[in-house]
Write an enzyme that holds these catalytic residues in place. Structure first.
Site, short mmCIF file in Angstrom:
data_model
loop_
_atom_site.label_atom_id
_atom_site.label_comp_id
_atom_site.label_asym_id
_atom_site.label_seq_id
_atom_site.Cartn_x
_atom_site.Cartn_y
_atom_site.Cartn_z
N ASP A 166 -28.66 6.22 10.99
CA ASP A 166 -29.48 6.33 12.20
C ASP A 166 -30.17 7.69 12.24
O ASP A 166 -30.10 8.42 13.23
CB ASP A 166 -28.61 6.11 13.45
CG ASP A 166 -29.46 5.72 14.65
OD1 ASP A 166 -30.67 5.44 14.47
OD2 ASP A 166 -28.93 5.70 15.78
N GLY B 45 -22.46 6.36 23.31
CA GLY B 45 -21.85 6.72 24.58
C GLY B 45 -22.55 7.92 25.19
O GLY B 45 -23.51 8.44 24.64
N GLU B 46 -22.03 8.32 26.33
CA GLU B 46 -22.67 9.40 27.06
C GLU B 46 -22.20 10.76 26.54
O GLU B 46 -21.09 10.89 26.05
CB GLU B 46 -22.30 9.29 28.53
CG GLU B 46 -22.36 7.87 29.03
CD GLU B 46 -23.23 7.74 30.25
OE1 GLU B 46 -22.79 8.20 31.30
OE2 GLU B 46 -24.34 7.19 30.13
N VAL B 47 -23.09 11.74 26.66
CA VAL B 47 -22.77 13.08 26.19
C VAL B 47 -22.83 14.04 27.37
O VAL B 47 -23.77 14.02 28.16
CB VAL B 47 -23.77 13.53 25.11
CG1 VAL B 47 -23.35 14.86 24.53
CG2 VAL B 47 -23.86 12.50 24.01
N ILE C 191 -25.78 15.46 29.48
CA ILE C 191 -26.96 15.98 28.80
C ILE C 191 -27.61 14.93 27.93
O ILE C 191 -28.64 15.18 27.33
CB ILE C 191 -26.61 17.24 27.94
CG1 ILE C 191 -25.37 16.99 27.09
CG2 ILE C 191 -26.42 18.44 28.82
CD1 ILE C 191 -25.03 18.14 26.18
N GLY C 192 -27.03 13.76 27.86
CA GLY C 192 -27.70 12.75 27.06
C GLY C 192 -26.93 11.46 27.02
O GLY C 192 -25.77 11.38 27.41
N GLY D 50 -26.41 8.78 24.13
CA GLY D 50 -26.69 8.39 22.76
C GLY D 50 -26.28 6.95 22.53
O GLY D 50 -25.83 6.26 23.44
N GLY D 51 -26.46 6.52 21.29
CA GLY D 51 -26.13 5.16 20.97
C GLY D 51 -24.65 4.85 21.15
O GLY D 51 -24.27 3.71 21.37
N LYS E 263 -18.72 13.96 23.72
CA LYS E 263 -19.27 12.61 23.57
C LYS E 263 -18.19 11.60 23.91
O LYS E 263 -17.17 11.50 23.23
CB LYS E 263 -19.76 12.43 22.13
CG LYS E 263 -20.26 11.04 21.86
CD LYS E 263 -21.02 10.98 20.56
CE LYS E 263 -22.44 11.42 20.74
NZ LYS E 263 -23.21 11.47 19.54
#
Ligand code: NAG
Ligand code: NAG
Ligand code: NAG
Ligand code: NAG
Ligand code: NAG
Ligand code: NAG
Length: 660
Positions: free
Chosen positions: A459, A346-348, A340-341, A343-344, A362
């Site tokens: 962030d 790693g993958e989610v 689903i995403g 991010g900075g 995550k």
């Protein structure tokens, strides 16, 4: 020696396999119940939908799932249906059973709008009503095998054993429903007369645990009512659950269910192939056991270590720790369609835990050299941060080289999906945006001041703000900077974690961070929420009228509402917009000391009468200087100053700045 014993083991396994296969290779029909109350006319829409539904059920059983529900058609012509295979039945038999069931139910109940069919191995039902998640005990079917003398049975401890089995099975089935989502439970008990009693219960997995307990309890109560004739075996079949007991092991013990059917061929060739296949399977299993054994041992050792290192907190840690196997199952092995995403850090992935809780998983980029103990310390720390405007940490997993954080699943995606989407930004009204601003401010304030530890997010940006179904904002990725970059000196870092466009100048240029860097990022975000525009200071397209200077100019010229997202023109509240704009501009001032603290911001937002100071020119307003500074920063940190490469750095999230 070893080979010989393996060979005999192989032969033994082969025998048991073929035995189980011959024993269970036919579906045993029990009964079918067609409702005569409601009927449909042949060739009607309902009829077509019913056929579609049955084909959904019989086609989905090939996916090797023991329970499946489906819907065909809409409104008054909708048909709802499900099938369930008994929890121990091999998939091949499950497929066969469901195949028979769809054919038989269609031919037995040619015009019924509702029907249920039971086999020993599966049940299947359909209805014009919504039947999912509803516990139903009618129609029902009972099978008794009255072969015993009730008095003899009684004196031999038969009923005591039966009672003990069906005292436990309702709860066991409900537990299996919650834990592994199959609602299947078995239990055996010796009678005093050296007879062993085998009991089984299974609920359809769409039930709630409480309904499962009720259903199995009610079904088992039928034994008492109707089994007084001295049945040494009986089944009670409801639409929502089944129970059965026998004096022989009629189910397969967990773990021994044959995964596939093996046809016993007459010629030697097939038998040799079977032996080879089984040998390979046995070898793989032995390796598997060995591997598991080593893993379990390592895990035990680790747990004992945790007990020493974390003291009383090790129980908290244990309750948060998940097996990699569980996480892999929950995310379908980190499959692409669950992602689903990115991010900075790693993958989610979206995951569904065995208790059916939806989570965001995550998977951290594993290039961090951080040790296991440090990681766990950070997890404990993050887990303690609980606030309604922060995404809740559900658990973590650390195994092999994986470091995984498990968060609550927030369904509505992140704020940037709404704000910067040409269509979706219309969905956010002013009152929702104001609520979002206030929620984010409270969440950051909690991180800065209210939690026992001071956490600087570093962030803050719209993609790190998730929205739940009620459009309440939840900040994500907090504590991550600590978790990933640990060798920093407080207040100064050589590794910039953050996103250009949201970073304060002192942080972007000199790596200095404090709460006031978060305040700066918050200010940028507030202006973005008001305007629906991204602070588009990409180096390629950094026009003089980027968001901050545009906002500043409008403010100075007292034409604040030019900044406003045009879709808000109907819903905005002028003094709220003005206040937010002033707060936004106060936050993005160049000198950190001039910026308000989050505490002050929260009180500005909640107290309409509070006087606010006038903002000074925002930090990035003087472009010449900004350009020069940033060029220095880039070259000193080893990045080229080439324009096109910079723009890609800008758009990228923070991963690029991590240690390799
Ligand atoms: C189903 O069970 C009922 C009694 O519960 C019985 O009367 C009926 O004959 C059975 N039907 C079939 C098709 O076996
Ligand atoms: C038919 O409907 C009546 C009431 O509407 C109900 O009591 C009865 O159980 C139903 N029969 C069947 C076979 O569904
Ligand atoms: C339904 O359709 C079948 C074939 O499509 C046809 O043979 C049959 O006569 C139809 N029945 C009715 C009642 O229309
Ligand atoms: C399974 O069921 C769904 C509807 O729930 C259907 O769209 C699909 O074609 C079916 N077949 C398979 C093989 O998944
Ligand atoms: C399956 O059942 C669940 C309830 O247990 C329901 O939410 C879901 O919509 C059903 N699926 C289909 C395809 O009807
Ligand atoms: C039941 O009896 C068998 C031997 O007849 C024994 O091996 C087994 O452990 C007993 N089980 C229980 C639960 O007492």
């Amino acid at each position: 020696m070893i080979i010989r014993s393996k060979l005999s083991l192989t032969l033994f396994l082969l025998c048991t396999l073929s035995l189980t296969v011959t024993e269970t290779s036919a579906s045993v029909f029990n009964n079918v119940s067609c409702s005569s109350n409601k009927t449909f006319t042949p060739n009607s829409t309902f009829n077509t939908n019913l056929n579609t539904l049955l084909s959904y059920l019989s086609s989905n059983v090939t996916n090797n799932v023991r329970f499946f529900n489906a819907t065909a058609g809409k409104d008054s012509n909708a048909v709802y249906g499900l099938y369930m295979c008994r929890g121990d039945v091999p998939f091949a038999l499950c497929r066969e059973c469901v195949g028979f069931a769809t054919l038989t139910i269609a031919s037995s109940c040619p015009t019924s709008k509702e029907a249920v069919i039971w086999y020993n191995e599966c049940l299947l039902r359909y209805s014009y009503r919504l039947i999912f998640s509803k516990m139903e005990e009618r129609p029902r079917h009972k099978i008794n095998i009255p072969l015993g003398d009730p008095l003899v049975l009684h004196s031999n401890g038969f009923y005591t054993a039966l009672g003990s089995i069906f005292d436990e099975l309702p709860h066991k089935a409900a537990l299996a429903l919650a834990e592994s989502n199959n609602g299947y439970a078995v239990k055996q008990e010796n009678t005093s007369a050296s007879v062993t009693l085998y009991g089984l219960a299974q609920c359809t997995p769409d039930l709630a645990a409480g309904d499962c307990i009720r259903c199995v309890t009610d079904a088992a109560a039928e034994f008492v009512k109707s089994c007084c004739g001295g049945s040494i075996g009986a089944s009670v079949l409801f639409p929502s659950c089944i129970v059965r007991y026998e004096t022989y092991p009629f189910y397969q013990h967990s773990g021994t269910s044959a995964p596939t059917m093996i046809k016993r061929g007459g010629n030697i060739g097939t038998e040799v192939i079977v032996i080879v296949v089984v040998l390979v399977v046995v070898l793989v299993m032995l390796f598997g056991f060995g591997y598991c054994f080593i893993r379990i041992k390592a895990r035990k050792k680790r747990k004992a270590g945790d007990r020493e290192k974390f003291g009383p907190e090790h129980t908290v840690l244990e309750s948060l720790e998940f097996d990699l196997v569980t996480i892999e199952a929950a995310t379908n092995n980190f499959s692409e369609d669950r992602r689903i995403g990115k991010g900075g850090y790693g993958e989610v992935y979206k995951g569904i835990l065995p208790n059916r809780e939806e989570v965001a998983v995550k998977r951290l980029s594993t290039n961090s050299k951080q040790g296991a103990e440090e990681f766990k310390n950070e997890v404990l720390l993050i887990a303690k941060l609980q606030h309604k405007n922060l995404v809740r940490l559900v658990g973590f997993c650390q195994e092999d080289r994986e470091k995984i954080l498990i968060y609550e699943y927030v369904p509505n995606k992140s704020l940037d999906h709404f704000l910067f989407d040409s269509q979706k930004h219309r969905q956010l009204t002013w009152s929702e945006r104001f609520k979002i601003i206030k929620g984010i401010a409270r969440g950051i304030l909690y991180l800065h001041e209210d939690s026992r530890l001071k956490i600087i997010h570093r962030d803050i940006k719209p993609s790190n703000v998730l929205l739940d179904n009620g459009i309440n904002p939840k900040i994500s990725d907090f504590g991550m900077a600590r978790m990933v970059a640990t060798d920093q000196i407080q207040g100064c870092t050589n590794r910039v974690v953050g996103t250009y466009g949201y970073m304060s100048p002192e942080y972007a240029m000199h790596g200095q961070f404090s709460e006031k860097s978060d305040v700066f990022s918050f200010g940028v975000m507030v202006l973005e929420i008001i305007s629906g525009k991204k602070n588009s200071c990409y180096f390629e397209s950094c026009r003089v009228d980027d968001l901050l200077s545009y906002a500043w100019n409008n403010w100075r010229d007292e034409s604040s509402f030019q900044l406003l997202d045009p879709t808000l023109l109907e819903s905005y509240v002028p003094n709220e917009v003005e206040k937010c704009m002033q707060i936004g501009l106060l936050c993005v001032q160049e000198n950190p000391d001039d910026r308000p603290t989050m505490g002050t911001i929260v009180s500005y937002l909640s107290n309409p009468s509070l006087e606010m100071p006038f903002p000074l020119e925002p930090a990035f307003f003087m472009h010449g200087r900004m350009r020069r500074h940033s060029a220095e920063h880039e070259s000193s940190s080893g990045y080229s100053t080439n324009r096109s490469s910079l723009s890609s750095v800008n758009k990228m999230s923070t991963t690029a700045f991590f240690p390799r």
